[in-house]
Design an enzyme around this catalytic site. Sequence first.
Site, PDB file in Angstrom:
ATOM      1  N   SER A   1     -65.000 -70.085 -38.619  1.00 43.89           N
ATOM      2  CA  SER A   1     -64.797 -71.648 -38.128  1.00 43.89           C
ATOM      3  C   SER A   1     -63.948 -71.623 -36.847  1.00 43.89           C
ATOM      4  O   SER A   1     -63.666 -70.358 -36.356  1.00 43.89           O
ATOM      5  CB  SER A   1     -64.103 -72.653 -39.074  1.00 43.89           C
ATOM      6  N   LYS A   2     -63.843 -72.632 -36.066  1.00 45.69           N
ATOM      7  CA  LYS A   2     -63.324 -72.838 -34.944  1.00 45.69           C
ATOM      8  C   LYS A   2     -61.669 -72.151 -35.293  1.00 45.69           C
ATOM      9  O   LYS A   2     -61.244 -71.890 -34.094  1.00 45.69           O
ATOM     10  CB  LYS A   2     -63.233 -74.166 -34.383  1.00 45.69           C
ATOM     11  N   ARG A   3     -61.172 -72.484 -36.227  1.00 46.30           N
ATOM     12  CA  ARG A   3     -59.776 -71.880 -36.219  1.00 46.30           C
ATOM     13  C   ARG A   3     -59.584 -70.625 -35.820  1.00 46.30           C
ATOM     14  O   ARG A   3     -58.761 -69.901 -35.617  1.00 46.30           O
ATOM     15  CB  ARG A   3     -59.494 -72.218 -38.052  1.00 46.30           C
ATOM     16  N   HIS A   4     -60.780 -69.776 -36.078  1.00 47.19           N
ATOM     17  CA  HIS A   4     -60.725 -68.270 -35.992  1.00 47.19           C
ATOM     18  C   HIS A   4     -60.936 -68.057 -34.442  1.00 47.19           C
ATOM     19  O   HIS A   4     -61.243 -66.790 -34.169  1.00 47.19           O
ATOM     20  CB  HIS A   4     -61.586 -67.521 -36.745  1.00 47.19           C
ATOM     21  N   GLY A   5     -61.103 -68.799 -33.657  1.00 49.35           N
ATOM     22  CA  GLY A   5     -61.296 -68.541 -32.368  1.00 49.35           C
ATOM     23  C   GLY A   5     -62.761 -68.688 -31.999  1.00 49.35           C
ATOM     24  O   GLY A   5     -63.342 -68.310 -30.788  1.00 49.35           O
TER      25      GLY A   5
END
Length: 486
Positions: free
Chosen positions: A257-261
Amino acid sequence: MSGEIRVRFAPSPTGKLHIGGIRTALFNYLFARTKKGKFIIRIEDSDFERSKDEFVIDICESLKWVGLDWDEGPLKEDYNTKNEYFQSQRLDTYKSKADELLNSGKAYRCFCSHDRLKELKDIQRQRKDAVFGYDGFCRNLTPQEITEKLNNNEKFTIRIKRPDTPEISFCDLIRGEISFRSDTLDDFIIIRSDGRPVYNFTVVVDDYLMGITHVIRGEDHISNTPKQIILYKLFDWRIPEFGHLPLIFGDDGKRLSKRHGAVSILEYKKEGFLREAILNYLALLGWSYDSEREIFSKEELIELFEISKISKTAARFSIDKLLWFNCLYIHELSREARLSILIPFLKDAGIISELTDHVKEKLFAIIEIAGDRIKKLPDLNFYAKPFFFKPEEFNEKGVRKFLKAENIQVIKHIGKLFKEIDEIDFKREKIEEIIKIESETSGIKSGKIIQGLRVLLTGGMISAGLFETIEIMGRDEVVRRIEMFQ
Ligand code: GLU
């Protein structure tokens, strides 16, 4: 042409194209190109509420940017002129194929109300049935009952008659033999009561009519495959080969997800990633050539790609690894090519306006000393800015720590010494020598003087090597900044 390999990437335009989607597209593309087959894009926009034109554009532009050129699909001049590769334009086809199954008795109309279906589910739940599913109530309606209900305008869905085979199995190109017990499936719906076809039905109709020979898609679709195989069998159509790609997780083992860049593909472009880096990195998300080699151009991938080398286990996305690839590809470019892709970012940030010969030379020098600190194209802005603008403010901590009165005194003296050097001799070695001598005579550690000079000249505590920075900034400008500092 018979024997031709035909694969497709079939995105639903309900969001921007992300890493997972473009990886699926890439593996299909490579498979097609390796086998001299066709790569087809089909826009699965039969969900009218959630499908948006802007996402079709995003998907097509992303594919184009990364270089995954399709042989059939949306028009390349105008992605939103909906042609036969958009499911929304194929509703008549789905209807007529559903009618074929109805007429041959392989499907039937189900008039069961929501309430009845809910009740059925409740009973199955109470009984603790292993699988919930439709009980086939409408399978045996008589023609008279059906006509009566149709005359009464009763709404109906169309369900298939699940065949009695005990097992559905297929040999997955990546995962090998896979079997599903068919009693886990029911007489599933192919056309909803509002007339809209369901995903599993449209996919099979399209894949068959478009001559798709290999269905390569994400592992999240694996549970759909038995239903699709049932449909192929009901139609008596040739079943394509299936290959399900491993999921992609983030560094922490959770779904990407976005959390992982991870951001949308065009966002990477905006952020200053090169398509070559994206493409190379994507290929390694689940595929490897051998345990060593990591660097592949598109042409090399086309030459070396083999679907059998796709892993069964989940791939891991790491933004740091992507940055590593990006840095590598940025530095592989020729001086001129690298500069020309960096210029728009410098201009956007207002760091340069006109590219005179003087500015160009200066930029070449800055790029060289920034080296692999430039991991994304706009990273140069940070390193280049102090060469074009004197600092508007100074890092507070830096000033407190490295620009105390005694340190400033030494730096001011260094400024005087710089002023006496001939411009032609104002080179990094000479600069280093002066700083070293001043450190020795003043007893202040050279590290402290260097850090002080860095804060004074650039405003911050991070820059490329200081001696080189001073040389490129030029004697007069450096002296001016030192003299002006209070
Ligand atoms: N439209 C589906 C999706 O976006 C893909 C269907 C398929 O590849 O079979 O997930």
